[in-house]
Design a protein around this motif. Structure first.
Motif, short mmCIF file in Angstrom:
data_model
loop_
_atom_site.label_atom_id
_atom_site.label_comp_id
_atom_site.label_asym_id
_atom_site.label_seq_id
_atom_site.Cartn_x
_atom_site.Cartn_y
_atom_site.Cartn_z
N LYS A 54 0.85 -1.20 0.00
CA LYS A 54 0.00 0.00 0.00
C LYS A 54 0.89 1.25 0.00
O LYS A 54 0.68 2.19 -0.78
N GLU A 55 1.90 1.23 0.87
CA GLU A 55 2.82 2.36 0.96
C GLU A 55 3.56 2.57 -0.36
O GLU A 55 3.72 3.70 -0.83
N GLU A 58 1.30 4.17 -2.93
CA GLU A 58 1.09 5.59 -2.64
C GLU A 58 2.29 6.40 -3.11
O GLU A 58 2.13 7.47 -3.71
N THR A 73 2.41 6.75 -6.79
CA THR A 73 1.45 7.75 -7.26
C THR A 73 2.06 9.15 -7.16
O THR A 73 1.91 9.96 -8.08
#
Lengths: 223, 227
Positions: free
Chosen positions: B128-129, B132, B135
């Protein structure tokens, strides 16, 4: 035509001071904006959306973040009173040690945020890094940069202005004069350099600040 | 010619950091000798040339050693002034490149390593990190590719391209070895198309470690990772 220079910084961040020192050494006119890191300005969030951190140098409206990136930019834009030597190999050595200083700073921070056995272990590791700096980075030179201060001195400048305060706040000594005579001498020398001397944070104020921080950190890690 | 301008690169075939230096040397057309190090049994020369970190890559130019891949890249750029440039001329553009190089190195690299080494809930969190951060990177890169699609000829490869190759160059091997999918064309289309375009550039293709050998290494390291 001179383009406006602005520095977004925060007391007593050593990263902020790196840029202040470079501005001072190169005799560049600038406007300083003190940021409240607990309440970051719209300007900071706009100029450094990726990290939202200081320092940010803004030149003619264009922002640059990350202190090492800022220092390289300043060196290329304002070549007077150079922070890097001319020779590419010597430049590589300066960058190597600057990177070493950067990469190892969490080891030093560790002594500040730990207690007991963990802190002892961190202190031992930190002293190993100091030994490398003393023997391999500095050696017999007056400054890391040679006869004059340079990029490496600026990146390691926190050892001169901050380490002894952090040691006092954390309750232990790392940079003892008998163990690290060359580094110790460099610390005194660094603090006397015109341009640096006038731009060192007040020791008493720093001690209050770091002691408070230490108490808060200990309270949060102690069960 | 003799010993003038003698360049030796101490490396290891799977190291992304070594690969950066190889790509830079090839782009500039610098002849060099390559010495493969066994990292479990480092040579005396390596320990002598990089006493501080004892790591590869080390570039030795006329007997003088330089360590740390990004420091080496800057050195190569400053020393061999003829031929293609890997950094932009303008100081502000250079600052942007160095900023994002630092982001890739400090944010993306560590995230990928965390994702690769973890399992279960820790792995979910790491992925998830990573996404992010990718992105953030994707957004930042729109500034570099305003037209949207990266397009290369050999001469156009620069600092950021080199570092990106070293980061994502092994994703096919990673995917096969442990099912790790770090680049999603739908979530990060610009980065994905950039990496895909880079993989077609001859100097990038030439320096890619053999796929099966890489898969085997990743699997070996995973099995033998300290717990």
């Amino acid at each position: 035509m001179e383009e406006e220079v602005k520095l977004l910084g925060a007391w007593p961040s050593p990263y902020s001071y790196r840029v202040l020192w470079a501005l001072s050494l190169k005799d560049i006119k600038y406007e300083y904006v003190e940021e409240d890191l607990s309440n970051k300005s719209d300007l900071l969030l706009k100029y450094n959306p990726v990290y939202k951190k200081i320092p940010v140098l803004v030149h003619g409206g264009k922002p640059i973040s990350e202190s090492l990136v800022i220092l390289e930019y300043m060196e290329e834009t304002w070549p007077q009173n150079p922070l890097l030597p001319q020779d590419p190999y010597d430049r590589a050595m300066a960058r190597f040690w600057a990177k070493f200083g950067e990469d190892k700073s969490p080891i030093f921070m560790a002594i500040f945020i730990t207690v007991g056995e963990e802190q002892e272990k961190a202190a031992k590791e930190a002293k190993e890094q100091l030994t490398i700096l003393e023997e391999q980075a500095l050696g017999e030179k007056r400054f890391f940069g040679g006869d004059k201060i340079g990029l490496t001195d600026i990146v390691l400048g926190w050892l001169a202005g901050w380490l002894d305060v952090i040691e006092e706040a954390a309750g232990l000594k790392l940079l003892e004069a008998e163990t690290f005579p060359r580094l110790h001498a460099w610390v005194q020398r660094f603090k006397e350099v015109p341009g640096i001397k006038e731009q060192l944070p007040d020791r008493d104020e720093m001690l209050v600040y770091y002691k408070q921080k230490r108490e808060m950190l200990i309270a949060s890690v102690t069960p | 010619m003799g010993e003038e301008n003698k360049v030796t690169l101490y490396g290891m075939w799977a190291s992304p950091f070594v690969r950066r230096v190889e790509i830079a040397l090839k782009i500039k057309g610098i002849p060099y000798e390559y010495v493969e190090e066994d990292l479990r049994n480092k040579s005396q020369l390596l320990l002598q040339y990089n006493p501080v970190h004892k790591k590869v890559p080390v570039l030795v130019h006329n007997g003088k050693p330089i360590a740390e891949s990004l420091v080496i890249l800057e050195y190569i750029e400053e020393t061999w002034k003829n031929g293609p440039k890997i950094l932009p001329e303008d100081p502000y553009e250079r600052a942007k490149v160095r900023f994002w190089a630092s982001f890739i190195q400090q944010q993306l690299f560590d995230s990928i390593v965390s994702a690769a080494k973890s399992s279960g809930e820790a792995h979910e969190k790491a992925m998830k990190e990573l996404f992010e951060k990718l992105t953030v990177f994707e957004e930042g890169m729109k500034d570099f590719f305003p037209s949207g699609t990266p397009h290369f000829e050999d001469e156009n490869i620069g600092f950021l391209d080199i570092i990106l190759c070293s980061l994502f160059g092994y994703r096919k091997a990673q995917e096969e070895a442990n099912g790790l999918k770090i680049l999603d064309p739908e979530r990060h289309p610009l980065v994905y198309s950039w990496v895909t375009a880079l993989n077609e550039v001859p100097v990038v293709k030439e320096t890619l470690p053999p796929h099966d050998k890489m898969v085997a290494l990743i699997q070996f390291l995973r099995r033998n990772a300290p717990h």
